[in-house]
Design a protein around this motif. Sequence first.
Motif, PDB file in Angstrom:
ATOM      1  N   ALA A 154     -21.396   9.145 -76.251  1.00 46.11           N
ATOM      2  CA  ALA A 154     -20.963  10.212 -75.345  1.00 46.11           C
ATOM      3  C   ALA A 154     -19.860   9.733 -74.414  1.00 46.11           C
ATOM      4  O   ALA A 154     -18.851  10.426 -74.217  1.00 46.11           O
ATOM      5  N   ILE A 155     -20.030   8.552 -73.830  1.00 48.72           N
ATOM      6  CA  ILE A 155     -19.043   8.035 -72.881  1.00 48.72           C
ATOM      7  C   ILE A 155     -17.699   7.772 -73.563  1.00 48.72           C
ATOM      8  O   ILE A 155     -16.630   8.075 -73.008  1.00 48.72           O
ATOM      9  N   THR A 156     -17.720   7.222 -74.756  1.00 49.76           N
ATOM     10  CA  THR A 156     -16.485   6.937 -75.488  1.00 49.76           C
ATOM     11  C   THR A 156     -15.706   8.214 -75.778  1.00 49.76           C
ATOM     12  O   THR A 156     -14.489   8.300 -75.543  1.00 49.76           O
ATOM     13  N   PHE A 157     -16.411   9.230 -76.281  1.00 53.37           N
ATOM     14  CA  PHE A 157     -15.747  10.499 -76.589  1.00 53.37           C
ATOM     15  C   PHE A 157     -15.185  11.136 -75.319  1.00 53.37           C
ATOM     16  O   PHE A 157     -14.028  11.566 -75.278  1.00 53.37           O
ATOM     17  N   GLN A 158     -15.993  11.195 -74.288  1.00 55.25           N
ATOM     18  CA  GLN A 158     -15.564  11.867 -73.062  1.00 55.25           C
ATOM     19  C   GLN A 158     -14.450  11.100 -72.353  1.00 55.25           C
ATOM     20  O   GLN A 158     -13.547  11.711 -71.766  1.00 55.25           O
ATOM     21  N   GLU A 215      -9.029  11.389 -70.642  1.00 52.92           N
ATOM     22  CA  GLU A 215      -7.732  10.718 -70.557  1.00 52.92           C
ATOM     23  C   GLU A 215      -6.624  11.637 -71.080  1.00 52.92           C
ATOM     24  O   GLU A 215      -5.554  11.740 -70.479  1.00 52.92           O
ATOM     25  N   ARG A 216      -6.898  12.304 -72.189  1.00 49.78           N
ATOM     26  CA  ARG A 216      -5.906  13.225 -72.763  1.00 49.78           C
ATOM     27  C   ARG A 216      -5.700  14.430 -71.859  1.00 49.78           C
ATOM     28  O   ARG A 216      -4.564  14.889 -71.675  1.00 49.78           O
ATOM     29  N   LEU A 217      -6.786  14.942 -71.266  1.00 53.89           N
ATOM     30  CA  LEU A 217      -6.672  16.081 -70.356  1.00 53.89           C
ATOM     31  C   LEU A 217      -5.864  15.713 -69.113  1.00 53.89           C
ATOM     32  O   LEU A 217      -5.109  16.531 -68.584  1.00 53.89           O
ATOM     33  N   ARG A 262      -6.896  15.995 -62.771  1.00 57.04           N
ATOM     34  CA  ARG A 262      -6.172  15.082 -61.880  1.00 57.04           C
ATOM     35  C   ARG A 262      -6.325  13.668 -62.415  1.00 57.04           C
ATOM     36  O   ARG A 262      -7.288  13.329 -63.093  1.00 57.04           O
ATOM     37  N   LYS A 263      -5.360  12.831 -62.110  1.00 56.89           N
ATOM     38  CA  LYS A 263      -5.363  11.454 -62.598  1.00 56.89           C
ATOM     39  C   LYS A 263      -6.506  10.654 -61.982  1.00 56.89           C
ATOM     40  O   LYS A 263      -6.746  10.716 -60.764  1.00 56.89           O
ATOM     41  N   ASP A 320      -9.514   7.169 -63.275  1.00 56.81           N
ATOM     42  CA  ASP A 320      -9.937   6.274 -64.347  1.00 56.81           C
ATOM     43  C   ASP A 320     -10.777   7.075 -65.348  1.00 56.81           C
ATOM     44  O   ASP A 320     -11.815   7.637 -64.977  1.00 56.81           O
ATOM     45  N   PRO A 321     -10.370   7.166 -66.608  1.00 59.61           N
ATOM     46  CA  PRO A 321     -11.076   7.999 -67.592  1.00 59.61           C
ATOM     47  C   PRO A 321     -12.538   7.607 -67.811  1.00 59.61           C
ATOM     48  O   PRO A 321     -13.403   8.477 -67.935  1.00 59.61           O
ATOM     49  N   VAL A 322     -12.802   6.298 -67.856  1.00 59.25           N
ATOM     50  CA  VAL A 322     -14.183   5.855 -68.086  1.00 59.25           C
ATOM     51  C   VAL A 322     -15.061   6.188 -66.888  1.00 59.25           C
ATOM     52  O   VAL A 322     -16.199   6.656 -67.042  1.00 59.25           O
ATOM     53  N   ALA A 323     -14.527   5.965 -65.677  1.00 64.42           N
ATOM     54  CA  ALA A 323     -15.290   6.309 -64.476  1.00 64.42           C
ATOM     55  C   ALA A 323     -15.532   7.813 -64.414  1.00 64.42           C
ATOM     56  O   ALA A 323     -16.623   8.268 -64.037  1.00 64.42           O
ATOM     57  N   THR A 324     -14.526   8.590 -64.794  1.00 68.51           N
ATOM     58  CA  THR A 324     -14.660  10.051 -64.801  1.00 68.51           C
ATOM     59  C   THR A 324     -15.727  10.483 -65.795  1.00 68.51           C
ATOM     60  O   THR A 324     -16.561  11.343 -65.498  1.00 68.51           O
TER      61      THR A 324
END
Length: 212
Positions: free
Chosen positions: A139-143, A148-150, A157-158, A160-164
């Motif tokens: 789940a975390i990898t996909f999200q 990141e793409r969004l 808003r910008k 960290d993708p993993v933290a988000t």
Amino acid sequence: MEKRNTKQAILEEALNLFSVNGYDGVSVRDIANAVGIKDSSLYKHYKSKQEIFKTLLDGMNQRFEETVAFYQLPQGEIEQVYQQYGENNLVWLKKAVEAMFLFFMDDAYAKKFIHLLMIEQYKNNEAAKLFEEWLISGAITFQSSLFERLMEEGYFRKADPVATATQFYGPILLLLLMYDSKPEKHDEALRLLDCHIEEFASHYHISHGENI
């Protein structure tokens, strides 16, 4: 009287036993006794306990894919699905997340399979890997990739993708664990899930009219 499907009964009883006692805590004889057949009869349908487990895993994957298809959720690579997430509204996002939440919370097969993995994860490497893939890293990898793409396309808003992704998924997993054995509080769980999604969207989403 309808004839019993022995092959299916073996799977059902095996899953029932595995979900309570774990994979290692159940023998072929235990499964055969639960079905009401001899060990030798069970081996006519499945070569081993491992084959039974593999068949149950295949069934879990199939049920998940059927749920995704039923609710018409985006499927495929990030490049193929990110725009659907970015351009749909909050109501759509809630329904999409709720569909997956209810799959793990209400689907008896899925619940029992996850219980099996939870029991076995500390003593069975394969179970630990599957638990990680199903409920954590998968789940975390996909999200992370999706968010990141969004962010790159200006939907979020910008950050960290993993933290988000962790902030998004962490409370969802917690709700699943909190309400797993409390079906009487089904509505409460869904209310909290909706509140979480609204809070998350208000913090990360960049408004584009009627979008999320």
